[in-house]
Design a protein around this motif. Structure first.
Motif, PDB file in Angstrom:
ATOM      1  N   ASP A 270       0.832  -1.264  -0.081  1.00  0.00           N
ATOM      2  CA  ASP A 270      -0.078  -0.021  -0.068  1.00  0.00           C
ATOM      3  C   ASP A 270       0.575   1.328  -0.224  1.00  0.00           C
ATOM      4  O   ASP A 270       2.025   1.248   0.683  1.00  0.00           O
ATOM      5  CB  ASP A 270      -0.812   0.109   1.097  1.00  0.00           C
ATOM      6  CG  ASP A 270      -1.892  -1.193   1.213  1.00  0.00           C
ATOM      7  OD1 ASP A 270      -1.570  -2.177   0.804  1.00  0.00           O
ATOM      8  OD2 ASP A 270      -2.940  -1.087   1.906  1.00  0.00           O
ATOM      9  N   HIS A 271       0.313   2.185  -0.506  1.00  0.00           N
ATOM     10  CA  HIS A 271       0.797   3.703  -0.357  1.00  0.00           C
ATOM     11  C   HIS A 271      -0.206   4.766  -0.660  1.00  0.00           C
ATOM     12  O   HIS A 271      -1.242   4.288  -1.364  1.00  0.00           O
ATOM     13  CB  HIS A 271       1.803   3.715  -1.218  1.00  0.00           C
ATOM     14  CG  HIS A 271       1.949   3.580  -2.860  1.00  0.00           C
ATOM     15  ND1 HIS A 271       1.362   4.741  -3.491  1.00  0.00           N
ATOM     16  CD2 HIS A 271       1.788   2.566  -3.611  1.00  0.00           C
ATOM     17  CE1 HIS A 271       1.104   4.080  -4.807  1.00  0.00           C
ATOM     18  NE2 HIS A 271       1.514   2.927  -4.869  1.00  0.00           N
ATOM     19  N   ARG A 272      -0.067   6.055  -0.545  1.00  0.00           N
ATOM     20  CA  ARG A 272      -0.986   6.833  -0.668  1.00  0.00           C
ATOM     21  C   ARG A 272      -0.670   7.000  -2.120  1.00  0.00           C
ATOM     22  O   ARG A 272       0.450   7.245  -2.809  1.00  0.00           O
ATOM     23  CB  ARG A 272      -0.608   8.185  -0.090  1.00  0.00           C
ATOM     24  CG  ARG A 272      -1.740   9.445  -0.308  1.00  0.00           C
ATOM     25  CD  ARG A 272      -1.351  10.661   0.521  1.00  0.00           C
ATOM     26  NE  ARG A 272      -2.266  11.665   0.066  1.00  0.00           N
ATOM     27  CZ  ARG A 272      -2.805  12.659   0.951  1.00  0.00           C
ATOM     28  NH1 ARG A 272      -2.510  12.504   2.121  1.00  0.00           N
ATOM     29  NH2 ARG A 272      -3.099  13.935   0.250  1.00  0.00           N
ATOM     30  N   THR A 273      -1.829   7.613  -2.829  1.00  0.00           N
ATOM     31  CA  THR A 273      -1.709   7.644  -4.437  1.00  0.00           C
ATOM     32  C   THR A 273      -0.841   8.766  -4.678  1.00  0.00           C
ATOM     33  O   THR A 273      -1.012   9.902  -4.039  1.00  0.00           O
ATOM     34  CB  THR A 273      -3.382   8.017  -4.910  1.00  0.00           C
ATOM     35  OG1 THR A 273      -3.994   6.985  -4.424  1.00  0.00           O
ATOM     36  CG2 THR A 273      -3.172   7.990  -6.205  1.00  0.00           C
ATOM     37  N   GLY A 274       0.027   8.832  -5.814  1.00  0.00           N
ATOM     38  CA  GLY A 274       1.041   9.711  -5.922  1.00  0.00           C
ATOM     39  C   GLY A 274       2.249   9.563  -5.427  1.00  0.00           C
ATOM     40  O   GLY A 274       3.299  10.405  -5.514  1.00  0.00           O
ATOM     41  N   GLU A 275       2.172   8.776  -4.450  1.00  0.00           N
ATOM     42  CA  GLU A 275       3.452   8.305  -3.694  1.00  0.00           C
ATOM     43  C   GLU A 275       4.331   7.006  -3.993  1.00  0.00           C
ATOM     44  O   GLU A 275       3.493   6.474  -4.836  1.00  0.00           O
ATOM     45  CB  GLU A 275       3.429   8.464  -2.117  1.00  0.00           C
ATOM     46  CG  GLU A 275       2.981   9.971  -1.580  1.00  0.00           C
ATOM     47  CD  GLU A 275       2.839  10.366  -0.263  1.00  0.00           C
ATOM     48  OE1 GLU A 275       2.915   9.110   0.580  1.00  0.00           O
ATOM     49  OE2 GLU A 275       2.654  11.174   0.154  1.00  0.00           O
ATOM     50  N   GLU A 276       5.268   6.759  -3.527  1.00  0.00           N
ATOM     51  CA  GLU A 276       5.650   5.150  -3.898  1.00  0.00           C
ATOM     52  C   GLU A 276       5.346   4.246  -2.744  1.00  0.00           C
ATOM     53  O   GLU A 276       5.313   4.755  -1.464  1.00  0.00           O
ATOM     54  CB  GLU A 276       7.435   5.303  -4.020  1.00  0.00           C
ATOM     55  CG  GLU A 276       7.720   6.191  -5.206  1.00  0.00           C
ATOM     56  CD  GLU A 276       9.105   6.098  -5.534  1.00  0.00           C
ATOM     57  OE1 GLU A 276       9.959   5.373  -4.985  1.00  0.00           O
ATOM     58  OE2 GLU A 276       9.648   6.611  -6.387  1.00  0.00           O
ATOM     59  N   GLY A 277       5.368   3.080  -3.010  1.00  0.00           N
ATOM     60  CA  GLY A 277       5.185   2.046  -2.024  1.00  0.00           C
ATOM     61  C   GLY A 277       5.736   0.475  -2.562  1.00  0.00           C
ATOM     62  O   GLY A 277       6.314   0.551  -3.570  1.00  0.00           O
ATOM     63  N   GLY A 278       5.184  -0.621  -1.656  1.00  0.00           N
ATOM     64  CA  GLY A 278       5.641  -1.589  -1.969  1.00  0.00           C
ATOM     65  C   GLY A 278       5.101  -2.203  -2.998  1.00  0.00           C
ATOM     66  O   GLY A 278       5.849  -3.065  -3.887  1.00  0.00           O
ATOM     67  N   ASN A 279       4.026  -1.991  -3.650  1.00  0.00           N
ATOM     68  CA  ASN A 279       3.329  -2.663  -4.683  1.00  0.00           C
ATOM     69  C   ASN A 279       3.464  -4.009  -5.120  1.00  0.00           C
ATOM     70  O   ASN A 279       3.723  -4.669  -3.962  1.00  0.00           O
ATOM     71  CB  ASN A 279       3.563  -1.545  -6.008  1.00  0.00           C
ATOM     72  CG  ASN A 279       5.049  -1.557  -6.259  1.00  0.00           C
ATOM     73  OD1 ASN A 279       5.711  -2.712  -6.699  1.00  0.00           O
ATOM     74  ND2 ASN A 279       5.816  -0.331  -6.229  1.00  0.00           N
TER      75      ASN A 279
END
Length: 432
Positions: A270-279
């Motif tokens: 998870d991550h906030r939209t527009g930021e980076e995350g684990g995907n």
């Protein structure tokens, strides 16, 4: 990438609007919430129509993990602390009613409906789980502490809600939508005071319900400050494990699990939209470690509207819009929240009292720390000197290299590489 739901269901086709029409109630948005609202209004004999810019179920609904549960992480201890026992119980009762309504409807349709237990586990904090169990007991529901889980890693235990459910969301939608008054490929261009302008005609409604995931009308409600959007990812593995239930980590960055037929769904990254995350990278790394012989069959992503207090916004769009309604902010629990929206809004349209109306009101006090954070994030991104800007409110877009999209970190609008609109609240594509 398409979800398994899209791959394993046949889509219904509805005509597009042609010319000008009048209706008592206009529902904008053909996801789970909009379809259920239309279904209840149809049963009540209300004159309505539903318009969808693309095709029904083709937005966020097709990417859900489709858990129907009252257990929304460790929410009830927090709700009691923030809102008191009475409102926490209302939230539980509303979600239990939603679960009951799904069970009743699914008795007579083929949508792979299964009753399952739902579990929220913790990797590091047993006390959190014990506190949640006590909170749930205070609200009149029996929940159990489960020491050992059939997951491939060690936990500190979990809280179990029995008799929850899971299903195939698009099969469900197709079954209940067959005879509803729906217009597809009918895109709303403008909402005026007396008429709604589409790409194919004018609609004159007495009441409007906006069920577009993120509300698209900016001049009322201040939803662009009261919410932000959050992305999460799913992979579906064959030859992995039957875990006999639905599982979610109490931590927002944790993982969720459920089975569908011979597949194991793993959600997270998870991550906030527009930021980076684990995907998907995070999920695939997990799969290689714990299920090295499994085969990935599907991978998809979804997006959720997050409210300031963890409770959806369902009801009048704003205090000064008596004939305009909204259903949004489902906080990753879109299935029960969609049903609650349909129950509350159909009652409001008919003029019937609903015991949950005040709790979910979009016009309740929102003086929360996240309100300031959302405002600061918007200002920062408005001031960034970038050429790619969101047509919604002008925030600078960021390039999502994993999904190859332009994403808005302010309010979560997303666009294809060529600028075509994917997700709202923006209502148009990027300028070419």
């Amino acid at each position: 990438m398409q979800s398994i739901w899209t791959e394993s269901s046949q889509r219904l086709n509805f005509k597009s609007l042609k010319g000008d029409v009048k209706t008592d109630v206009l529902i904008i948005g053909g996801g789970m919430a909009g379809i259920l609202i239309a279904y209840f209004l149809e049963q009540a004999g209300v004159d309505y129509m539903l318009v969808e810019g693309k095709t029904i179920g083709d937005g966020i609904t097709k990417n859900t993990t489709a858990k129907i549960t009252s257990q929304h992480g460790l929410i009830y201890d927090k709700l009691i602390h923030d809102n008191g026992v009475e409102k926490a119980k209302q939230y539980l009762d509303a979600n239990q009613l939603a679960l009951k309504r799904y069970k009743e409807i699914c008795e007579n349709i083929d949508c792979d409906f299964e009753e399952k237990s739902a579990y929220t586990y913790s990797l590091s904090d047993r006390i959190k789980i014990e506190r949640e169990i006590k909170a749930v007991y205070r609200l009149g529901l029996v929940a159990e502490f489960i020491e050992d889980l059939p997951l491939p890693f060690k936990t500190c235990g979990a809280i179990e809600f029995k008799n929850q459910a899971q299903f195939h969301p698009l099969k469900f939608i197709n079954a209940i939508a067959k005879n509803l008054n729906i217009y597809e490929n009918t895109f709303i261009k403008e909402l005026g005071e007396n008429a709604v302008i589409t790409n194919a005609g004018k609609i004159i409604p007495q009441k409007i319900i906006v069920a577009t995931h993120f509300p698209v009308i900016n001049k009322h409600g201040m939803f662009f400050l009261k919410m932000y959007q959050h992305r999460s990812y799913v992979i579906a593995l064959e030859d992995a494990q039957n875990i006999h239930g639905m599982y979610v980590d109490e931590a927002q960055e944790g993982m969720s699990f459920r089975n569908y037929k011979n597949l194991l769904f793993i959600g997270g990254g998870d991550h906030r939209t527009g930021e980076e995350g684990g995907n998907w990278k995070e999920l695939r790394g997990f799969a290689r470690k714990y299920y090295p012989n499994a085969i990935e069959r599907y991978a998809w992503a979804t997006q959720d509207c997050m409210t300031l207090d963890g409770i959806p916004y369902i009801g009048e769009y704003a205090t000064n819009t008596p004939n305009l309604y909204v259903a949004t902010g489902f906080n990753k629990w879109g299935m029960t929240s969609s049903m609650i929206s349909a129950i509350i809004l159909s009652d409001m349209i008919i003029g019937r009292d609903n015991p949950f109306e005040e709790l979910f009101s979009p016009n309740r006090s929102m003086l929360k720390p996240q309100l300031l954070l959302n405002g600061v994030a918007a200002v920062v991104n408005l001031l960034k000197p970038k050429t790619k800007r969101c047509p919604h409110l002008g925030c600078a877009l960021t390039w999502n290299k994993v999904e190859q999209t332009w994403d808005c970190p302010c309010h979560g609008s997303r666009f294809e590489k060529n600028g075509d609109l994917i997700d709202n609240p923006a209502t148009g594509s990027l300028k070419k």
